[in-house]
Design an enzyme around this catalytic site. Structure first.
Site, short mmCIF file in Angstrom:
data_model
loop_
_atom_site.label_atom_id
_atom_site.label_comp_id
_atom_site.label_asym_id
_atom_site.label_seq_id
_atom_site.Cartn_x
_atom_site.Cartn_y
_atom_site.Cartn_z
N LYS A 247 0.84 -1.19 0.00
CA LYS A 247 0.00 0.00 0.00
C LYS A 247 0.88 1.24 0.00
O LYS A 247 1.73 1.40 0.87
CB LYS A 247 -0.90 0.00 1.24
CG LYS A 247 -1.72 1.28 1.43
CD LYS A 247 -2.47 1.27 2.75
CE LYS A 247 -3.12 2.62 3.02
NZ LYS A 247 -3.81 2.66 4.34
N LYS A 259 -10.16 12.69 8.44
CA LYS A 259 -9.63 12.30 9.74
C LYS A 259 -9.65 13.48 10.70
O LYS A 259 -9.53 14.63 10.28
CB LYS A 259 -8.19 11.80 9.59
CG LYS A 259 -8.01 10.51 8.84
CD LYS A 259 -6.53 10.15 8.76
CE LYS A 259 -6.30 8.87 7.96
NZ LYS A 259 -6.81 7.69 8.67
N ASP A 271 1.61 6.50 5.50
CA ASP A 271 0.64 5.51 5.04
C ASP A 271 1.12 4.79 3.78
O ASP A 271 0.41 3.95 3.24
CB ASP A 271 -0.71 6.19 4.78
CG ASP A 271 -1.88 5.26 5.04
OD1 ASP A 271 -1.71 4.26 5.75
OD2 ASP A 271 -2.98 5.54 4.53
N GLU A 332 -9.55 3.48 2.44
CA GLU A 332 -9.09 3.54 1.05
C GLU A 332 -7.97 2.56 0.74
O GLU A 332 -7.78 2.17 -0.42
CB GLU A 332 -8.64 4.96 0.72
CG GLU A 332 -7.20 5.31 1.04
CD GLU A 332 -6.85 5.22 2.52
OE1 GLU A 332 -5.68 4.94 2.84
OE2 GLU A 332 -7.75 5.42 3.36
N ARG A 334 -7.61 -0.58 1.34
CA ARG A 334 -8.10 -1.84 0.78
C ARG A 334 -8.53 -1.69 -0.67
O ARG A 334 -8.54 -2.65 -1.43
CB ARG A 334 -9.24 -2.37 1.64
CG ARG A 334 -10.49 -1.53 1.68
CD ARG A 334 -11.36 -1.79 2.89
NE ARG A 334 -10.72 -1.31 4.10
CZ ARG A 334 -11.23 -1.47 5.32
NH1 ARG A 334 -12.41 -2.07 5.47
NH2 ARG A 334 -10.60 -1.01 6.38
#
Length: 480
Positions: A247, A259, A271, A332, A334
């Site tokens: 990812k 968030k 991330d 997001e 996934r």
């Protein structure tokens, strides 16, 4: 990492500090000049990672390093070496006999010692106007003649794996404006050229034509275009075929499901840690003579709110044709992994492993010291767990509980992208399982250990590069 690692039969005369291993029991090395009682009086009991600095006015500083009461292990040596480097402070040269201890073969001991030392010495300079001074520049492993060859092999391998983890840490620590999806792809091109890897980079138009609706949907709110990077390593007569998917959400605002502005939001530049781990792991395979072919996919995009961002209620169509109704734009990761897993499965690999900072739920379940692992194939999960033990990158298996699958049911699509307030790490893995079919698959959720709030053993404050060495070990040991 700019540290010169060398093997020697004796301690160099110019060394600034000497790390002396001391167990919790038994004789104390005479070179320390202290008795067991004197060490204890100074609060040193020989526990793993304990140190006691003994300055000298006439020679190098001696540092007692605890190795514990039991026979040393790779893990205890890694942590002891890390503690030694921290105790040495700004001293630039260290010699130690940690790799010469009985109970661990020379190659394993040397690799663990080098990894611990180099990873503890890591610092991210970033945009600081003053350069850091001092710190480890030369590490000497003092070993006996019969362990020299093995120690050299292990030290070389440890240098490679630690450098890879440092690359992953550098990428995770970079400010988001300094590492967009395009910049990540450019870095991957550079790494591929230096590592003998084949590389393909797919842009937005290509991803649209390929039907990668997850990537395109998540990217819709961003001014920065997405990139998917595919790296390929192919040895002669490969004994297996492994696919890695990372990812790479370069910055995750949550999108329309914004968030809260808190400390975790500030960490969302990390991330992309899964993609960083895949890139860093792939960079080592040629140098370490991996015998299996490995393909790595890095799914890179921002997740931003704007007038063009994807919305709750939208339906995305993925590479494998399945559809998902969006009930939370902050789920997001996934969505981009769904396209990556679909692409990976098309290559008919023997196994596929994805790695992602995927859910806050896994932190609630396991804390910040270990990753969750789930999958559809227990033998593959056992391989991941074995690599975890070897590298001291801890994982804990969570169940891929099919009874929760109905929570993803949608009235308008094949599934929703979220499934209620509980069991979020399991729900996310169930979503991903829709894109791997019967291919053996394991999923690593590294949201917890992606970042360390403080120096801790071989971890340095900031992005940890977690998963890099685990993936390397998994690839090196992999067979069909």
């Amino acid at each position: 990492m700019a540290v010169n690692v060398q093997i020697a039969r004796g301690t160099p005369k110019t060394v600034e500090s000497i790390g002396v291993p001391v167990g919790a029991h038994g004789a104390v090395p005479r070179s320390l000049g202290l008795s067991r009682a004197a060490l204890v009086a100074h609060g040193f009991e020989g526990k793993v990672g304990q140190t006691l600095v003994l300055p000298s006015t006439t020679g190098p500083t001696h540092i007692a390093v605890g190795i514990g009461a039991d026979k040393p292990t790779a893990s205890s040596l890694r942590n002891a070496a890390a503690a030694l480097v921290r105790a040495a402070g700004k001293r630039v040269s260290i010699a130690t006999s940690l790799a010469d201890l009985e109970g661990v073969d020379a190659a394993t001991a040397a690799q663990a010692t080098v990894e611990g030392a180099l990873l503890a010495a890591y610092r991210y300079q970033g945009l600081k106007t003053e350069s850091a001074t001092g710190g480890l520049q030369e590490l000497t492993l003092v070993v006996g003649e019969r362990r020299t060859a093995g120690a050299r092999l292990g030290a070389d391998r440890g240098s490679v794996t630690a450098s890879a983890a440092a690359l992953a840490r550098d990428l995770a620590n970079m400010p988001p404006a300094h590492l967009t999806a395009r910049m990540f792809a450019d870095k991957a091109v550079e790494v591929a050229g230096a590592s003998g890897l084949e590389i393909e980079v797919f842009n937005k138009d290509q991803l649209t034509a390929m039907g990668c609706g997850g990537m395109i949907g998540v990217n819709k709110g961003s001014a920065e275009p997405p990139r998917v990077v595919r790296l390929t390593y192919t040895p002669r007569n490969p004994r297996g075929h492994l696919v890695l998917v990372g990812k790479g959400v370069m910055y995750d605002s949550g999108g329309i499901s914004l968030k809260p502005s808190d400390g975790m939001h500030a960490l969302m530049k990390m991330d992309m840690s899964g993609a960083a781990a895949v890139l860093a792991a792939m960079s080592t395979l040629s140098a370490l003579k991996c015998k299996s072919s490995v393909v790595g996919y890095m799914m890179c995009t921002d997740n931003m709110p704007s007038g063009s961002a994807f919305k709750l209620g939208d339906v995305l169509t993925f590479r494998n044709g399945k559809t998902a109704e969006i009930h939370n734009t902050d789920a997001e990761g996934r969505l981009v992994l769904a396209d990556g897993l679909s692409l990976g499965v098309e290559a008919n690999p023997d196994a596929i492993v994805d790695i992602a900072t995927l859910t806050g739920a896994v932190i609630g379940a396991l804390g910040q010291k270990m990753a969750g692992v789930l999958g559809n194939n227990q033998p593959l999960i056992e391989r991941v767990k074995a690599a975890s033990v070897d590298t001291d990158e801890s994982v804990w298996q969570l169940p891929l509980e099919q009874r929760y699958r109905k929570l993803l049911d949608s009235n308008v699509a094949d599934m929703k992208n979220v499934g209620g307030p509980y069991g979020g790490a399991i729900i996310a893995a169930l979503f991903l399982s829709e894109f791997v079919g019967e291919t053996p698959w394991a999923h690593l959720d590294i949201a917890g250990p992606m970042n360390s709030e403080a120096d801790d053993g071989w971890l340095s404050r900031g992005g940890t590069g977690f998963g890099t060495r685990l993936l390397i070990q998994l690839a090196l040991d992999f067979t069909a």
